[in-house]
Design an enzyme around this catalytic site. Structure first.
Site, PDB file in Angstrom:
ATOM      1  N   SER B 127      82.251 174.542  54.916  1.00 58.71           N
ATOM      2  CA  SER B 127      82.356 174.780  56.358  1.00 58.71           C
ATOM      3  C   SER B 127      83.677 175.447  56.691  1.00 58.71           C
ATOM      4  O   SER B 127      84.668 175.287  55.982  1.00 58.71           O
ATOM      5  CB  SER B 127      82.279 173.432  57.074  1.00 58.71           C
ATOM      6  OG  SER B 127      82.799 173.514  58.378  1.00 58.71           O
ATOM      7  N   TYR B 151      85.891 165.384  58.296  1.00 59.48           N
ATOM      8  CA  TYR B 151      84.797 166.243  57.815  1.00 59.48           C
ATOM      9  C   TYR B 151      85.349 167.443  57.036  1.00 59.48           C
ATOM     10  O   TYR B 151      84.928 167.724  55.915  1.00 59.48           O
ATOM     11  CB  TYR B 151      83.982 166.717  59.019  1.00 59.48           C
ATOM     12  CG  TYR B 151      82.894 167.722  58.703  1.00 59.48           C
ATOM     13  CD1 TYR B 151      81.673 167.309  58.179  1.00 59.48           C
ATOM     14  CD2 TYR B 151      83.081 169.073  58.958  1.00 59.48           C
ATOM     15  CE1 TYR B 151      80.672 168.232  57.919  1.00 59.48           C
ATOM     16  CE2 TYR B 151      82.076 169.996  58.692  1.00 59.48           C
ATOM     17  CZ  TYR B 151      80.875 169.572  58.169  1.00 59.48           C
ATOM     18  OH  TYR B 151      79.894 170.482  57.913  1.00 59.48           O
ATOM     19  N   LYS B 155      84.928 168.335  53.017  1.00 57.44           N
ATOM     20  CA  LYS B 155      84.400 169.620  52.542  1.00 57.44           C
ATOM     21  C   LYS B 155      85.413 170.305  51.615  1.00 57.44           C
ATOM     22  O   LYS B 155      85.036 170.876  50.583  1.00 57.44           O
ATOM     23  CB  LYS B 155      84.061 170.532  53.729  1.00 57.44           C
ATOM     24  CG  LYS B 155      82.827 170.082  54.519  1.00 57.44           C
ATOM     25  CD  LYS B 155      81.548 170.193  53.683  1.00 57.44           C
ATOM     26  CE  LYS B 155      80.295 169.930  54.497  1.00 57.44           C
ATOM     27  NZ  LYS B 155      79.064 169.948  53.670  1.00 57.44           N
TER      28      LYS B 155
END
Lengths: 327, 327
Positions: B127, B151, B155
């Site tokens: 991402s 998050y 990633k």
């Protein structure tokens, strides 16, 4: 203050312990208690009047980190690691110690934080192995992390965890990217980087040493004394200035092997230099080709971290700290 | 070929499955078998003549990934993730799914590799959340990863693991840093980034939509169709050209909200634009301020990854793929 040192039996851990006892405090605050931890029980330091607990604990075993955090140390130095070569040979062990161990420790602190608001300073030793070729020289502070070893990968992951756990407020973390420590005291070891120390340390005591690479190999160094200095400064400095980018490339000395040898000549004479035997090793040369030639270390320098100015100084530090001041 | 899609019930997973069935193959090779996996059982695709296994498996549970690898799929698409907002609210869940789940999967492949030399292609969706403010515009390919969410941290860690496991030869991994997918089909959801899609999708069907930020907010987008295109290309391309830096920022469309609205005006007229209601939201504005304005995506473009040229195209793709070609 109560200080916890994980990896206290290693070279840097032992020197850090000594220095803390000599200083008697950290910043303005006296050190009253030391908890020294390693996979083998660290030695009890001789001349410390405070409480010492020396424990053999492996934080990569589930539940062990919690025991260390139960006493709520004010500062935690996390130095424990499987070194580069071993992490490359034993994939599972490297990830277990260098990644899982670090995560268990960070989670134990997080759970304590959630319990009672505990929020220690965490000083983590990362490594210049977080970067990988192709590399510019000097490497800027914001160079992207592209490790080319499992060890470097594990350190880069730990840096990311350190930043996230700090951002969430579980602890005040700071990561220190150590240059190659030179001159490592003790016997020659099998680390691929060992020759950087060997070619100085051995000639200084009249022994031969083997140089497996060419004279133009450039690398990034710091003395054991400066390495300890970084940790002390990281443990006591104001972290507000560090912001969200929590891991810092430390200042150090960039030198070619040829420049190392010239420094040896200036400090210890031609006799010492003649003890270096050139014996090229293709495998080591190939590995070393991808290593960091040197960093800008602008942020760390602005934040007050200090290193030697040149290799002459690095050699003199070794003579002072390891050889009683004379050769 | 046997393809495994983990996260097959999600929006991108469903569209990828459809596309693979329409194409009938991947590169030159026909697709004979699909294993579709998610935490809820994915739908059986209607018009596929090959074998389909649709399974509800949570790879973040110990031992589950091994079951998926037992049949030795040729290509593994790993799309499963807890989204940004949820990973921020539920720390444990985010790390369990986005980090442990990924690592269990990679280790299951590694163990299979050690057993019989199995070496699949692994396509991992990363991402743009791996980068964090302050950010330049455009963001170069070698910009350092400084995620400001859990998050993004998860990633970035997964990217590091992907690179190390690929370097060690356990699989052929490639990481795809997806831009924000716009226009997301379906109902408005509660993701902080949802408004980028809402302000186009809802007016296109005559519904009001709320715009919580100012018109000059710039962000990085791609259509669902292009997102699937990246995955297909990543699964079939020659990976030799990618080298050791295994995760790529994808091409996309950089646009301000104002430019999005102008595109809507060109494609659907003033009537559609009037359905956008400005209702500033300080919290969303603050979050969005740290988001990526756009990437150079030079490497990915050179490697053949493609996206829309502008927002008019992105809107037209939505009309073609979701609204039967007309508004």
């Amino acid at each position: 203050m109560h200080l916890l040192i994980i990896g206290a039996a290693g070279m840097v851990g032992r020197k850090l312990t000594e220095r803390l006892i000599t200083d008697g405090g950290l910043g303005e605050r006296p050190v009253e208690r030391l908890t020294l931890v390693d996979v083998v029980k660290p030695d009890h330091p001789a001349d410390f009047s405070g409480r010492v607990d020396a424990l053999d604990v492996d934080i990569s075993q589930v539940g062990q980190a919690e025991k260390l955090i139960a006493s709520r140390p004010d500062v935690i130095f996390h130095l424990a690691a499987i070194v580069s070569g071993e992490a490359e040979l034993d994939f599972d062990k490297g990830y277990r110690i260098n990644l899982d161990g670090t995560r268990y420790l960070f989670d134990a602190i997080r759970h304590a934080h959630e319990e009672d608001g505990y929020k220690p300073r965490v000083v983590f030793t990362s490594s210049i192995a977080v970067v990988g070729a192709p590399l510019p020289f000097p490497i800027p502070d914001d160079f992207h992390l592209t490790p080319l070893t499992s060890y470097g990968t594990q350190k880069a992951i730990s840096e990311l965890l350190l930043a996230d756990y700090s951002r969430r407020g579980f602890f005040d973390g700071i990561g220190i990217r150590l240059p190659t420590v030179c001159i490592r005291p003790g016997k020659p070891n099998k680390a691929a980087s060992g020759f950087f120390s060997n070619i100085l340390r051995e000639p200084l005591i009249g022994q031969e040493a083997i140089l497996p690479v060419s004279d133009d190999v450039r690398h990034w160094h710091t003395s054991p004394r400066s390495a300890v200095g970084y940790l002390i400064h990281a443990a006591s400095m104001d972290l507000d200035a560090v912001g969200s980018r929590r891991s810092l490339s430390m200042p150090g000395v960039s030198a070619t092997v040829g420049e190392q040898i010239e420094a040896l000549r200036r400090v210890a004479g031609e006799k010492a230099v003649r003890l270096i035997r050139r014996q090229p090793d293709d495998m080591i040369m190939k590995m070393v080709a991808g290593w960091a030639p040197g960093f800008e270390a602008k942020r760390a320098t602005e934040l007050g971290f200090k290193a030697e100015k040149n290799f002459d100084e690095i050699i003199r530090v070794h003579i002072e700290d390891e050889l009683g001041g004379q050769i």
